[in-house]
Design an enzyme around this catalytic site. Structure first.
Site, PDB file in Angstrom:
ATOM      1  N   THR A 141       0.233  -2.648   8.704  1.00  0.00           N
ATOM      2  CA  THR A 141      -0.930  -1.957   8.150  1.00  0.00           C
ATOM      3  C   THR A 141      -2.068  -1.972   9.150  1.00  0.00           C
ATOM      4  OG1 THR A 141      -2.569  -1.903   6.365  1.00  0.00           O
ATOM      5  CG2 THR A 141      -1.617  -4.064   6.904  1.00  0.00           C
ATOM      6  N   CYS A 169      -0.549  12.592 -16.516  1.00  0.00           N
ATOM      7  CA  CYS A 169      -1.443  13.685 -16.905  1.00  0.00           C
ATOM      8  C   CYS A 169      -2.842  13.404 -16.358  1.00  0.00           C
ATOM      9  CB  CYS A 169      -1.489  13.802 -18.434  1.00  0.00           C
ATOM     10  SG  CYS A 169      -2.614  15.105 -18.972  1.00  0.00           S
ATOM     11  N   HIS A 214      -1.263   1.285  -4.436  1.00  0.00           N
ATOM     12  CA  HIS A 214      -1.746   2.657  -4.300  1.00  0.00           C
ATOM     13  C   HIS A 214      -0.909   3.663  -5.073  1.00  0.00           C
ATOM     14  CE1 HIS A 214      -3.889   1.421  -0.303  1.00  0.00           C
ATOM     15  NE2 HIS A 214      -4.509   0.990  -1.394  1.00  0.00           N
ATOM     16  N   GLN A 264       0.841  -1.187   0.000  1.00  0.00           N
ATOM     17  CA  GLN A 264       0.000   0.000   0.000  1.00  0.00           C
ATOM     18  C   GLN A 264       0.882   1.245   0.000  1.00  0.00           C
ATOM     19  OE1 GLN A 264      -3.622  -0.573   2.830  1.00  0.00           O
ATOM     20  NE2 GLN A 264      -1.956  -1.804   3.663  1.00  0.00           N
ATOM     21  N   ASN A 265       2.168   1.055   0.212  1.00  0.00           N
ATOM     22  CA  ASN A 265       3.083   2.180   0.335  1.00  0.00           C
ATOM     23  C   ASN A 265       3.439   2.739  -1.030  1.00  0.00           C
ATOM     24  OD1 ASN A 265       2.986   1.548   3.038  1.00  0.00           O
ATOM     25  ND2 ASN A 265       4.917   0.434   3.034  1.00  0.00           N
ATOM     26  N   VAL A 266       3.664   4.019  -1.056  1.00  0.00           N
ATOM     27  CA  VAL A 266       3.989   4.694  -2.321  1.00  0.00           C
ATOM     28  C   VAL A 266       5.436   5.184  -2.302  1.00  0.00           C
ATOM     29  CG1 VAL A 266       1.573   5.387  -2.644  1.00  0.00           C
ATOM     30  CG2 VAL A 266       3.133   6.941  -1.462  1.00  0.00           C
ATOM     31  N   ASP A 267       6.206   4.787  -1.237  1.00  0.00           N
ATOM     32  CA  ASP A 267       7.562   5.341  -1.042  1.00  0.00           C
ATOM     33  C   ASP A 267       8.643   4.637  -1.856  1.00  0.00           C
ATOM     34  OD1 ASP A 267       7.483   3.823   2.278  1.00  0.00           O
ATOM     35  OD2 ASP A 267       8.157   2.915   0.402  1.00  0.00           O
TER      36      ASP A 267
HETATM   37  C1  BV8 Z   1     -11.864   2.384  -3.625  1.00  0.00           C
HETATM   38  C2  BV8 Z   1      -2.394   6.828  -1.577  1.00  0.00           C
HETATM   39  C3  BV8 Z   1     -13.728   2.010  -5.039  1.00  0.00           C
HETATM   40  C4  BV8 Z   1      -2.518   8.159  -0.962  1.00  0.00           C
HETATM   41  C5  BV8 Z   1      -3.951   5.570  -0.298  1.00  0.00           C
HETATM   42  C6  BV8 Z   1     -16.476   5.518   3.360  1.00  0.00           C
HETATM   43  C7  BV8 Z   1     -16.553   6.642   2.560  1.00  0.00           C
HETATM   44  C8  BV8 Z   1     -15.810   6.741   1.384  1.00  0.00           C
HETATM   45  C9  BV8 Z   1     -14.962   5.698   0.979  1.00  0.00           C
HETATM   46  C10 BV8 Z   1     -14.882   4.597   1.793  1.00  0.00           C
HETATM   47  C11 BV8 Z   1     -15.616   4.497   2.967  1.00  0.00           C
HETATM   48  N1  BV8 Z   1     -15.328   3.319   3.543  1.00  0.00           N
HETATM   49  C12 BV8 Z   1     -14.430   2.654   2.787  1.00  0.00           C
HETATM   50  C13 BV8 Z   1     -14.150   3.417   1.704  1.00  0.00           C
HETATM   51  C14 BV8 Z   1     -13.207   3.041   0.630  1.00  0.00           C
HETATM   52  C15 BV8 Z   1     -11.859   3.713   0.855  1.00  0.00           C
HETATM   53  C16 BV8 Z   1     -11.326   3.451   2.235  1.00  0.00           C
HETATM   54  O1  BV8 Z   1     -10.923   2.341   2.537  1.00  0.00           O
HETATM   55  N2  BV8 Z   1     -11.351   4.487   3.072  1.00  0.00           N
HETATM   56  C17 BV8 Z   1     -10.888   4.351   4.448  1.00  0.00           C
HETATM   57  C18 BV8 Z   1     -10.297   5.686   4.917  1.00  0.00           C
HETATM   58  C19 BV8 Z   1     -12.074   3.921   5.301  1.00  0.00           C
HETATM   59  N3  BV8 Z   1     -10.959   3.125  -0.122  1.00  0.00           N
HETATM   60  C20 BV8 Z   1     -10.782   3.740  -1.292  1.00  0.00           C
HETATM   61  O2  BV8 Z   1     -11.269   4.820  -1.574  1.00  0.00           O
HETATM   62  C21 BV8 Z   1      -9.970   2.962  -2.308  1.00  0.00           C
HETATM   63  N4  BV8 Z   1     -10.666   2.950  -3.541  1.00  0.00           N
HETATM   64  O3  BV8 Z   1     -12.410   1.801  -2.714  1.00  0.00           O
HETATM   65  O4  BV8 Z   1     -12.414   2.539  -4.880  1.00  0.00           O
HETATM   66  C22 BV8 Z   1     -14.115   2.308  -6.442  1.00  0.00           C
HETATM   67  C23 BV8 Z   1     -14.350   1.244  -7.298  1.00  0.00           C
HETATM   68  C24 BV8 Z   1     -14.740   1.509  -8.592  1.00  0.00           C
HETATM   69  C25 BV8 Z   1     -14.868   2.834  -9.047  1.00  0.00           C
HETATM   70  C26 BV8 Z   1     -14.600   3.903  -8.186  1.00  0.00           C
HETATM   71  C27 BV8 Z   1     -14.212   3.645  -6.861  1.00  0.00           C
HETATM   72  C28 BV8 Z   1      -8.645   3.656  -2.538  1.00  0.00           C
HETATM   73  C29 BV8 Z   1      -7.767   3.448  -1.340  1.00  0.00           C
HETATM   74  C30 BV8 Z   1      -6.378   3.979  -1.613  1.00  0.00           C
HETATM   75  C31 BV8 Z   1      -6.242   5.358  -1.030  1.00  0.00           C
HETATM   76  N5  BV8 Z   1      -4.859   5.792  -1.184  1.00  0.00           N
HETATM   77  N6  BV8 Z   1      -2.683   5.893  -0.523  1.00  0.00           N
HETATM   78  C32 BV8 Z   1      -1.201   8.517  -0.370  1.00  0.00           C
HETATM   79  O5  BV8 Z   1      -0.486   7.619   0.121  1.00  0.00           O
HETATM   80  O6  BV8 Z   1      -0.911   9.712  -0.411  1.00  0.00           O
HETATM   81  S1  BV8 Z   1      -4.323   4.809   1.165  1.00  0.00           S
HETATM   82  C33 BV8 Z   1      -3.233   5.429   2.311  1.00  0.00           C
HETATM   83  O7  BV8 Z   1      -3.779   5.180   3.578  1.00  0.00           O
HETATM   84  C34 BV8 Z   1      -1.935   4.720   2.307  1.00  0.00           C
HETATM   85  O8  BV8 Z   1      -1.509   4.312   1.039  1.00  0.00           O
HETATM   86  C35 BV8 Z   1      -2.175   3.555   3.204  1.00  0.00           C
HETATM   87  O9  BV8 Z   1      -2.540   2.453   2.446  1.00  0.00           O
HETATM   88  C36 BV8 Z   1      -3.373   3.939   3.979  1.00  0.00           C
HETATM   89  C37 BV8 Z   1      -2.998   3.931   5.421  1.00  0.00           C
HETATM   90  O10 BV8 Z   1      -2.936   2.567   5.721  1.00  0.00           O
HETATM   91  P1  BV8 Z   1      -1.649   1.897   6.333  1.00  0.00           P
HETATM   92  O11 BV8 Z   1      -0.645   1.656   5.276  1.00  0.00           O
HETATM   93  O12 BV8 Z   1      -2.168   0.725   7.058  1.00  0.00           O
HETATM   94  O13 BV8 Z   1      -1.011   2.966   7.288  1.00  0.00           O
HETATM   95  P2  BV8 Z   1      -1.532   3.411   8.703  1.00  0.00           P
HETATM   96  O14 BV8 Z   1      -0.749   4.599   9.107  1.00  0.00           O
HETATM   97  O15 BV8 Z   1      -3.036   3.498   8.669  1.00  0.00           O
HETATM   98  O16 BV8 Z   1      -1.189   2.167   9.679  1.00  0.00           O
HETATM   99  C38 BV8 Z   1       0.170   1.862   9.958  1.00  0.00           C
HETATM  100  C39 BV8 Z   1       0.157   0.620  10.811  1.00  0.00           C
HETATM  101  O17 BV8 Z   1       1.502   0.247  11.066  1.00  0.00           O
HETATM  102  C40 BV8 Z   1      -0.502   0.816  12.167  1.00  0.00           C
HETATM  103  O18 BV8 Z   1      -1.328  -0.303  12.443  1.00  0.00           O
HETATM  104  C41 BV8 Z   1       0.674   0.862  13.144  1.00  0.00           C
HETATM  105  O19 BV8 Z   1       0.343   0.277  14.390  1.00  0.00           O
HETATM  106  C42 BV8 Z   1       1.684   0.004  12.435  1.00  0.00           C
HETATM  107  N7  BV8 Z   1       3.074   0.322  12.727  1.00  0.00           N
HETATM  108  C43 BV8 Z   1       3.624   1.535  12.983  1.00  0.00           C
HETATM  109  N8  BV8 Z   1       4.959   1.388  13.129  1.00  0.00           N
HETATM  110  C44 BV8 Z   1       5.243   0.075  12.938  1.00  0.00           C
HETATM  111  C45 BV8 Z   1       4.050  -0.607  12.678  1.00  0.00           C
HETATM  112  N9  BV8 Z   1       3.991  -1.928  12.442  1.00  0.00           N
HETATM  113  C46 BV8 Z   1       5.171  -2.601  12.468  1.00  0.00           C
HETATM  114  N10 BV8 Z   1       6.349  -2.013  12.691  1.00  0.00           N
HETATM  115  C47 BV8 Z   1       6.429  -0.691  12.934  1.00  0.00           C
HETATM  116  N11 BV8 Z   1       7.635  -0.119  13.183  1.00  0.00           N
END
Ligand code: BV8
Length: 251
Positions: free
Chosen positions: A198, A127, A119, A101-104
């Site tokens: 994640t 574009c 992602h 899911q990472n973009v880095d």
């Molecule tokens: C889609 C690019 C359908 C951006 C990203 C309600 C309303 C509206 C929409 C929705 C909704 N409910 C669900 C949705 C769908 C939505 C969604 O899931 N929303 C969430 C917020 C509820 N999903 C989408 O919109 C997806 N598209 O569903 O399209 C569709 C189908 C057809 C036609 C049209 C549409 C698109 C999802 C992608 C969004 N883009 N990234 C950017 O990066 O700038 S997502 C973005 O957030 C990141 O990429 C990443 O994936 C995500 C965050 O998640 P994590 O990677 O898990 O990171 P996070 O910080 O949350 O957690 C880190 C974890 O690591 C923690 O648990 C922590 O404890 C742990 N940790 C920390 N340190 C460590 C560790 N673990 C181990 N070791 C460590 N050292």
């Protein structure tokens, strides 16, 4: 869900391993996770700066968000978690697949080649209008600058360039999920699914564990704290990925 000290995964001669990573894998490299920021960037919810509506509404704000993240990657290097995953791919070859899911881009820097960037990629631009292929772009655009597409400009209707990122509300690339399905079918039930770092909040990536379980996978989770979908996993190893993976994935 079984929680144990750091186990080493036992892999058979034909075991396939499908890995899903999130921001937690890059945390020990110094890349802030979304949760660390409380899901906020400069007071904006991520969904509000990483969405098509945000880009339509305020492309300068969105480019500032991504340019800052590009700038923050300066000097950032893979950590032991990335290196353990690269070593596992070197060992397993085509019995390994990494969906991130990472973009880095840090998995590729660490040496992984079988990577699906679900992602998108921070250092790629495309574009917002024409079908010009996405291209590598490490430019940190200055505040107030939103780049335009040279090709569209040629036709007199200049279009904005945009980060090659899947924003909230945008579909993911179906080809990635087809590749994952093919991989799980090839495993023929001898499959390990491992989600690392994640929060299990963002779909459809957070649903992969269920697809894997249906394909007969042993489902493993490694995370600093229980993610939202922890109950979907059979096994869990809590802790920091950089401290756990070198042991967990050791030959
Ligand atoms: C889609 C690019 C359908 C951006 C990203 C309600 C309303 C509206 C929409 C929705 C909704 N409910 C669900 C949705 C769908 C939505 C969604 O899931 N929303 C969430 C917020 C509820 N999903 C989408 O919109 C997806 N598209 O569903 O399209 C569709 C189908 C057809 C036609 C049209 C549409 C698109 C999802 C992608 C969004 N883009 N990234 C950017 O990066 O700038 S997502 C973005 O957030 C990141 O990429 C990443 O994936 C995500 C965050 O998640 P994590 O990677 O898990 O990171 P996070 O910080 O949350 O957690 C880190 C974890 O690591 C923690 O648990 C922590 O404890 C742990 N940790 C920390 N340190 C460590 C560790 N673990 C181990 N070791 C460590 N050292």
């Amino acid at each position: 869900m079984s929680t144990a000290a750091i186990p080493t995964l036992t892999l058979g001669p034909r075991t396939h391993v499908l890995v899903l990573t999130g921001a937690g894998v890059s945390a020990e490299s110094g890349v802030p996770t979304f949760r660390d920021a409380g899901g906020l960037w400069e007071g904006h919810r991520f969904e509000d700066v990483a969405s098509p509506d945000a880009f339509r509404r305020d492309p300068l704000l969105v480019w500032r968000f991504y340019s800052r993240r590009r700038a923050n990657m300066e000097g950032i290097t893979p950590n032991p978690a990335h290196r353990a995953l690269a070593a596992l791919e070197a060992r397993l070859g085509d019995r390994f697949l990494l969906a991130t899911q990472n973009v880095d881009g840090l998995h590729s820097v660490a040496g992984n080649q079988r990577v699906l960037e679900l992602h998108g990629a921070l250092m790629m631009t495309r574009c917002s209008s024409c079908d010009r292929p996405p291209f590598e772009d490490r430019t940190v655009y200055r505040d107030g600058v939103a780049p335009m597409c040279g090709r569209c400009d040629a036709t007199g209707k200049a279009a904005l360039l945009r980060p090659h990122i899947v924003w909230f509300g945008e579909p993911l690339d179906g080809a990635h999920f087809e590749a994952i399905d093919r991989f799980m079918t090839a495993a023929a039930g001898d499959l390990v699914f491992l989600a690392i770092g994640t929060s299990g909040v963002v779909s459809p990536a957070s649903w992969l564990v269920d697809d894997a379980a249906r394909a007969g996978a042993a489902t493993w989770l490694s995370n600093a704290e229980p993610p939202a979908n922890a109950h979907h996993f059979a096994h869990a190893v809590m802790g920091k990925a950089g401290e756990i993976l070198p042991t967990m994935l050791a030959a």
